[in-house]
Design a protein around this motif. Structure first.
Motif, PDB file in Angstrom:
ATOM      1  N   GLU A   1      50.856  56.080  49.956  1.00 50.37           N
ATOM      2  CA  GLU A   1      51.645  54.849  49.916  1.00 50.37           C
ATOM      3  C   GLU A   1      50.740  53.622  49.802  1.00 50.37           C
ATOM      4  O   GLU A   1      51.055  52.679  49.066  1.00 50.37           O
ATOM      5  CB  GLU A   1      52.540  54.752  51.156  1.00 50.37           C
ATOM      6  N   ASP A   2      49.619  53.639  50.524  1.00 51.86           N
ATOM      7  CA  ASP A   2      48.684  52.514  50.431  1.00 51.86           C
ATOM      8  C   ASP A   2      47.944  52.534  49.093  1.00 51.86           C
ATOM      9  O   ASP A   2      47.660  51.477  48.517  1.00 51.86           O
ATOM     10  CB  ASP A   2      47.683  52.559  51.584  1.00 51.86           C
ATOM     11  N   VAL A   3      47.628  53.726  48.609  1.00 54.84           N
ATOM     12  CA  VAL A   3      46.974  53.825  47.306  1.00 54.84           C
ATOM     13  C   VAL A   3      47.890  53.266  46.220  1.00 54.84           C
ATOM     14  O   VAL A   3      47.472  52.472  45.369  1.00 54.84           O
ATOM     15  CB  VAL A   3      46.590  55.286  46.994  1.00 54.84           C
ATOM     16  N   ASP A   4      49.144  53.649  46.263  1.00 53.96           N
ATOM     17  CA  ASP A   4      50.120  53.163  45.280  1.00 53.96           C
ATOM     18  C   ASP A   4      50.245  51.647  45.348  1.00 53.96           C
ATOM     19  O   ASP A   4      50.325  50.958  44.317  1.00 53.96           O
ATOM     20  CB  ASP A   4      51.462  53.844  45.531  1.00 53.96           C
ATOM     21  N   ARG A   5      50.246  51.117  46.563  1.00 57.92           N
ATOM     22  CA  ARG A   5      50.327  49.665  46.745  1.00 57.92           C
ATOM     23  C   ARG A   5      49.122  48.969  46.132  1.00 57.92           C
ATOM     24  O   ARG A   5      49.251  47.901  45.515  1.00 57.92           O
ATOM     25  CB  ARG A   5      50.430  49.354  48.245  1.00 57.92           C
ATOM     26  N   CYS A   6      47.943  49.575  46.277  1.00 59.27           N
ATOM     27  CA  CYS A   6      46.714  48.973  45.747  1.00 59.27           C
ATOM     28  C   CYS A   6      46.681  48.988  44.218  1.00 59.27           C
ATOM     29  O   CYS A   6      46.212  48.034  43.588  1.00 59.27           O
ATOM     30  CB  CYS A   6      45.483  49.717  46.272  1.00 59.27           C
ATOM     31  N   VAL A   7      47.167  50.076  43.625  1.00 59.81           N
ATOM     32  CA  VAL A   7      47.086  50.239  42.172  1.00 59.81           C
ATOM     33  C   VAL A   7      48.052  49.312  41.434  1.00 59.81           C
ATOM     34  O   VAL A   7      47.847  48.961  40.269  1.00 59.81           O
ATOM     35  CB  VAL A   7      47.321  51.720  41.800  1.00 59.81           C
ATOM     36  N   LYS A   8      49.116  48.900  42.120  1.00 59.66           N
ATOM     37  CA  LYS A   8      50.042  47.877  41.611  1.00 59.66           C
ATOM     38  C   LYS A   8      50.689  48.262  40.281  1.00 59.66           C
ATOM     39  O   LYS A   8      50.916  47.427  39.409  1.00 59.66           O
ATOM     40  CB  LYS A   8      49.320  46.533  41.456  1.00 59.66           C
ATOM     41  N   GLY A   9      50.955  49.554  40.111  1.00 57.61           N
ATOM     42  CA  GLY A   9      51.669  50.015  38.931  1.00 57.61           C
ATOM     43  C   GLY A   9      50.840  50.093  37.665  1.00 57.61           C
ATOM     44  O   GLY A   9      51.365  50.424  36.592  1.00 57.61           O
ATOM     45  N   ARG A  10      49.539  49.827  37.751  1.00 58.98           N
ATOM     46  CA  ARG A  10      48.715  49.850  36.543  1.00 58.98           C
ATOM     47  C   ARG A  10      48.421  51.272  36.058  1.00 58.98           C
ATOM     48  O   ARG A  10      48.095  51.477  34.898  1.00 58.98           O
ATOM     49  CB  ARG A  10      47.404  49.112  36.793  1.00 58.98           C
ATOM     50  N   ARG A  11      48.500  52.229  36.972  1.00 57.40           N
ATOM     51  CA  ARG A  11      48.323  53.628  36.611  1.00 57.40           C
ATOM     52  C   ARG A  11      49.317  54.462  37.415  1.00 57.40           C
ATOM     53  O   ARG A  11      49.689  54.080  38.540  1.00 57.40           O
ATOM     54  CB  ARG A  11      46.893  54.112  36.931  1.00 57.40           C
ATOM     55  N   PRO A  12      49.732  55.623  36.902  1.00 62.85           N
ATOM     56  CA  PRO A  12      50.545  56.531  37.720  1.00 62.85           C
ATOM     57  C   PRO A  12      49.740  56.982  38.944  1.00 62.85           C
ATOM     58  O   PRO A  12      48.537  57.221  38.855  1.00 62.85           O
ATOM     59  CB  PRO A  12      50.827  57.711  36.784  1.00 62.85           C
ATOM     60  N   VAL A  13      50.413  57.089  40.081  1.00 62.51           N
ATOM     61  CA  VAL A  13      49.776  57.551  41.321  1.00 62.51           C
ATOM     62  C   VAL A  13      50.500  58.799  41.794  1.00 62.51           C
ATOM     63  O   VAL A  13      51.726  58.792  41.966  1.00 62.51           O
ATOM     64  CB  VAL A  13      49.820  56.458  42.420  1.00 62.51           C
TER      65      VAL A  13
ATOM     66  N   PRO B   1      40.362  47.936  57.829  1.00 61.47           N
ATOM     67  CA  PRO B   1      40.928  47.461  56.567  1.00 61.47           C
ATOM     68  C   PRO B   1      40.708  48.468  55.436  1.00 61.47           C
ATOM     69  O   PRO B   1      39.707  49.170  55.420  1.00 61.47           O
ATOM     70  CB  PRO B   1      40.160  46.163  56.313  1.00 61.47           C
ATOM     71  N   PHE B   2      41.654  48.516  54.515  1.00 61.01           N
ATOM     72  CA  PHE B   2      41.649  49.486  53.418  1.00 61.01           C
ATOM     73  C   PHE B   2      40.923  48.889  52.208  1.00 61.01           C
ATOM     74  O   PHE B   2      41.060  47.688  51.947  1.00 61.01           O
ATOM     75  CB  PHE B   2      43.099  49.819  53.046  1.00 61.01           C
ATOM     76  N   PRO B   3      40.166  49.692  51.453  1.00 57.18           N
ATOM     77  CA  PRO B   3      39.449  49.166  50.279  1.00 57.18           C
ATOM     78  C   PRO B   3      40.393  48.912  49.099  1.00 57.18           C
ATOM     79  O   PRO B   3      40.344  49.591  48.070  1.00 57.18           O
ATOM     80  CB  PRO B   3      38.431  50.265  49.978  1.00 57.18           C
ATOM     81  N   GLU B   4      41.240  47.931  49.237  1.00 56.14           N
ATOM     82  CA  GLU B   4      42.287  47.670  48.254  1.00 56.14           C
ATOM     83  C   GLU B   4      41.709  47.262  46.896  1.00 56.14           C
ATOM     84  O   GLU B   4      42.078  47.813  45.857  1.00 56.14           O
ATOM     85  CB  GLU B   4      43.225  46.581  48.785  1.00 56.14           C
ATOM     86  N   LYS B   5      40.830  46.273  46.893  1.00 54.18           N
ATOM     87  CA  LYS B   5      40.265  45.782  45.636  1.00 54.18           C
ATOM     88  C   LYS B   5      39.451  46.870  44.942  1.00 54.18           C
ATOM     89  O   LYS B   5      39.516  47.018  43.707  1.00 54.18           O
ATOM     90  CB  LYS B   5      39.383  44.561  45.894  1.00 54.18           C
TER      91      LYS B   5
END
Length: 355
Positions: A319-331, A289-293
């Motif tokens: 792609e997974d990093v971008d998914r985790c950040v949820k648009g709150r910061r540029p990735v 599992p990815f450290p999403e939170k």
């Protein structure tokens, strides 16, 4: 406990033995062939089995058969070899058999090259073979961590009755570092009599066990996949592993990197800190599992202006990093994938460009 200087590939082989695995089936492929070379000598010394299959396809089903009988078994390979095992990995996951796979990644696609890469992220984390299945995937950043993850992988595979993959790269396999083999990570197989096809007389049972992945009834197959999904959800709750580096205070940029690449990033972060530039890093130790939170929380720090995924690939984990950040910061992404490893100086220049 004293340390010994070992090449990564040889340390991986020894770690499996120390973990209690005495069955190794494999087919040679650069840059991990030293594992097989080492274990061809070492396994007979400890009463274990070394078997070279005629191909990686054959090896995949040897693993399936041995695991289905309740034996601890593992293999090592590199990128194209894992591709050839992918059908068997899907069968193994569907039949809920514990097998440990080690992928020492080389460049691709196709034959690519034999230098280090992280281009198999998609293959490992998104399945690789057919159907709805996942593997628990761990990514070491040193030879010592590779040793520990290999030793931990066997009880994890048995806990979830699921394949576990150690995702390294050519540098992890070829570099030499001092290592020790923690005795507390030596374990024995657990609860295999409840499911393995190891003989009714052996386990003094009147109940036969059946290991299979074939479900012709659509409801039965749906129920089976829901059962598998519940295991993957449990992994997400219980097995997330990561390292946070230089994230205690404020930082203007967050790096997400794993494996060997994260070591280079750590040096770059230290050098930037000496220049008065603060950069944090989240290093996933588990890719699934990815450290999403953890990534979302670190990226959401008020001082953080952007997130940079640094990989030895053309941008897979991003792609997974971008998914985790949820648009709150540029990735953004930075990396190379021809076998060159970006230097700390390159990483420093990239960070400065984005600050």
């Amino acid at each position: 406990m004293s340390k010994v200087l070992m090449k990564g590939n040889e340390a991986i082989g020894e770690a499996a033995i120390r973990a209690g695995c005495l069955n190794y089936f494999a087919y040679p492929i650069t840059p991990q062939s030293e594992v097989a070379e080492y274990l061809s000598k070492r396994m007979p010394e400890v009463g274990g089995v070394f078997l070279q299959g005629e191909s990686e396809v054959a090896v995949g089903y040897m693993l399936f058969g041995a695991s289905g009988c309740g034996e601890r078994v593992f293999t090592t390979s590199s990128s194209p070899g894992i591709s050839l095992m992918s059908e068997a990995i899907s069968y193994i996951a569907g039949a809920q058999c514990p097998v440990v796979f080690v992928n020492i990644i080389r460049g691709g696609p196709g034959l690519g090259g034999i230098l280090p890469s992280q281009g198999d992220y998609f293959q490992a984390v998104k399945g690789g073979g057919h159907g709805d299945y996942r593997m628990l995937v761990m990514a070491p950043a040193s030879v010592q961590e590779a040793v520990e993850m290999v030793m931990e992988a066997f009880p994890l595979a048995e806990k979830y009755r699921n394949p576990v993959m150690i995702l390294g790269d050519g540098l992890i396999g070829q570099m030499m570092e001092p290592v020790e083999f923690p005795e507390h990570l030596a374990t024995k197989p657990s609860n295999k009599d409840a499911w393995a096809t190891n003989g009714m007389s052996t386990r003094n049972s009147d109940k036969s066990n059946l290991v299979k992945s074939l479900y012709l009834d659509p409801k039965a197959l749906n129920d089976h996949n829901l059962l598998l999904k519940s295991k993957y959800d449990r992994m997400r709750c219980e097995e997330v592993r990561y390292e946070a580096y230089n994230t205690e205070g404020d930082y203007g940029l967050l790096i997400v990197s794993y494996g060997t690449m994260s070591r280079v990033c750590r040096t770059a972060i230290d050098n930037l800190k000496a220049q008065g530039i603060e950069v944090g890093m989240i290093r996933p130790k588990t890719l699934f599992p990815f450290p999403e939170k953890e990534i979302l929380d670190a990226a959401s720090r008020e001082s953080c202006g952007m997130v940079l995924s640094i990989e030895m690939s053309m941008g897979q984990m991003v792609e997974d990093v971008d998914r985790c950040v949820k648009g709150r910061r540029p990735v953004k992404w930075y990396g190379k994938c021809g076998g060159e490893v970006p230097t700390p100086e390159e990483i420093m220049d990239v960070v400065k460009e984005h600050l």
